[in-house]
Design a protein around this motif. Structure first.
Motif, short mmCIF file in Angstrom:
data_model
loop_
_atom_site.label_atom_id
_atom_site.label_comp_id
_atom_site.label_asym_id
_atom_site.label_seq_id
_atom_site.Cartn_x
_atom_site.Cartn_y
_atom_site.Cartn_z
N LEU A 1 0.74 -1.05 0.03
CA LEU A 1 0.02 0.12 0.22
C LEU A 1 0.74 1.00 -0.11
O LEU A 1 2.13 1.23 0.56
CB LEU A 1 -0.43 0.15 1.21
N ASN A 2 0.50 2.25 -0.88
CA ASN A 2 1.33 3.77 -0.45
C ASN A 2 0.57 4.17 0.17
O ASN A 2 -0.89 4.79 -0.26
CB ASN A 2 1.56 4.22 -1.89
N VAL A 3 1.04 5.08 1.10
CA VAL A 3 0.48 6.02 2.11
C VAL A 3 1.31 7.27 1.97
O VAL A 3 2.56 7.78 1.89
CB VAL A 3 0.41 5.43 3.15
N VAL A 4 0.46 8.43 1.94
CA VAL A 4 0.79 9.72 2.43
C VAL A 4 0.79 10.29 3.69
O VAL A 4 -0.67 9.77 4.59
CB VAL A 4 0.08 11.13 1.93
N ASP A 5 0.68 10.33 5.23
CA ASP A 5 1.26 11.13 6.70
C ASP A 5 1.46 12.55 6.41
O ASP A 5 2.29 13.49 6.02
CB ASP A 5 1.80 10.96 7.54
N PHE A 6 -0.31 13.42 6.84
CA PHE A 6 0.45 14.93 6.06
C PHE A 6 0.31 14.85 7.84
O PHE A 6 -0.25 14.59 8.49
CB PHE A 6 -0.85 15.62 5.98
N SER A 7 1.25 15.75 8.47
CA SER A 7 1.80 15.95 10.04
C SER A 7 1.96 17.01 10.31
O SER A 7 2.69 18.09 9.61
CB SER A 7 2.69 15.26 10.16
N SER A 8 0.87 17.61 11.25
CA SER A 8 0.85 19.20 11.70
C SER A 8 1.52 18.69 12.77
O SER A 8 1.52 19.69 13.90
CB SER A 8 -0.15 19.95 11.69
N GLU A 9 1.99 18.24 13.67
CA GLU A 9 2.01 17.63 14.68
C GLU A 9 3.58 17.21 15.44
O GLU A 9 3.46 17.36 16.33
CB GLU A 9 1.25 16.26 15.85
N MET A 10 4.46 16.98 14.27
CA MET A 10 5.90 16.32 14.64
C MET A 10 6.69 16.54 12.99
O MET A 10 6.43 16.53 12.21
CB MET A 10 6.15 14.93 14.45
N LYS A 11 7.83 17.09 13.26
CA LYS A 11 8.54 17.36 12.34
C LYS A 11 9.28 16.01 11.57
O LYS A 11 9.50 15.46 12.63
CB LYS A 11 10.29 18.23 13.15
N ILE A 12 9.39 16.27 10.37
CA ILE A 12 9.91 14.82 9.76
C ILE A 12 11.65 14.18 10.04
O ILE A 12 11.22 12.72 10.57
CB ILE A 12 10.65 15.20 8.36
#
Length: 233
Positions: A1-12
C-alpha cells in the motif's frame, strides 16, 4: 500500500527517527533500537550497524509500498491536500491526517463547532472524490477532557465522548479509538476499540493489544512549525 501522512504535530526528523525505531522491532526483534538512543546519538557499534541496515531497508526495499510524510502548511485546506495527492507519480491508497483540526476548512464560520463540522465534511469529500474510486482518509483526533475522564472510569470510549467532534461521528464511516491508562502502560498494553462501523461489526468494549513503549510514537510527540516539506521513507 502507498501511504501519505500529513503531519502538523511532528517534524520529519522526529518522524523518521521513530519510524526507524519501530521498523527495527520487525527486522531485529532481539536487538531493536529505542528512539531515544537515536536522538541522543548514543548507539553502541552493534546498534549503529542495525540502524543503517534498518534505514537502508526502509529506503530501498521494493517490496514495501511508498510512504511519504508531508509537514502540513498551516494555510492548506483539504483541497490542497487532494491536489497534492493527485499530483504524485504513484497512486495513493491511504491518507493519514495528524491531525485534522490544524487544516483550514473550505468555509469560515464564527461558531467553532460549525467550522469543525465543515472540516469533517471536507475530509469526507476528500475521501470520496480523490481518483474515480475514492481513497481511504484517516483523521486523528484527541478526545476532550470530559470524555477522557469518563474513559478513565469505564475503560472505554463511546460516541458520546466525541461531543465537540460530533461532525466526525456523522461524516466518518468508521470510528476507532485507542485508550492508554497508566495501568496499561505498566503492562505494555493499549486498549483498541471500534465504536462505529458502517459496513461491519463494532467492538465498543475494545481489546487489549501489546505496545512496546520504548519503540512507540506515543512518548515522542513534538510541536513543529509547518513546512512544505516531504520525504520518502
Amino acid at each position: 500500500l502507498n501511504v501519505v501522512d500529513f503531519s502538523s504535530e511532528m517534524k520529519i526528523s522526529i518522524y523518521r527517527r521513530n519510524a526507524i525505531s519501530l521498523h527495527s522491532m520487525h527486522l531485529f526483534p532481539g536487538n531493536p533500537i529505542p528512539s531515544e538512543l537515536i536522538k541522543r546519538a548514543s548507539l553502541l557499534p552493534d546498534q549503529e550497524k542495525v540502524l543503517w541496515e534498518v534505514a537502508d531497508d526502509l529506503m530501498s526495499n521494493s517490496s514495501y509500498g511508498k510512504f511519504r510524510i508531508v509537514e502540513l502548511p498551516s494555510s492548506w485546506s483539504s483541497l490542497d491536500m487532494k491536489s497534492y495527492v493527485e499530483s504524485l507519480p504513484f497512486k495513493v491508497d491511504i491518507v493519514f491526517i495528524d491531525y485534522g483540526t490544524h487544516v483550514k476548512s473550505s468555509k469560515s464560520y464564527r461558531n467553532e463547532n460549525f467550522e469543525f463540522e465543515q472540516l469533517m465534511q471536507d475530509f469526507k469529500n476528500f475521501a470520496l472524490e480523490t481518483y474515480e474510486e475514492g481513497i481511504v482518509v484517516i483523521d486523528c483526533h484527541q478526545i476532550n477532557r470530559q470524555g477522557r475522564d469518563r474513559a478513565e472510569k469505564s475503560e472505554q470510549y463511546t460516541l458520546r465522548d466525541l461531543s465537540m467532534t460530533a461532525g466526525s461521528e456523522r461524516a466518518a464511516d468508521t470510528v476507532i479509538y485507542s485508550l492508554l491508562l497508566s495501568k496499561y502502560r505498566e503492562q505494555n498494553e493499549v486498549r483498541l476499540g471500534i465504536i462505529k462501523n458502517r459496513e461491519g461489526q463494532i467492538l465498543p468494549e475494545g481489546f487489549m493489544a501489546f505496545w512496546n513503549f520504548p519503540y512507540s510514537l506515543i512518548d515522542n510527540i513534538a510541536e513543529a512549525a509547518p513546512q512544505i516539506t516531504s520525504i520518502d521513507l
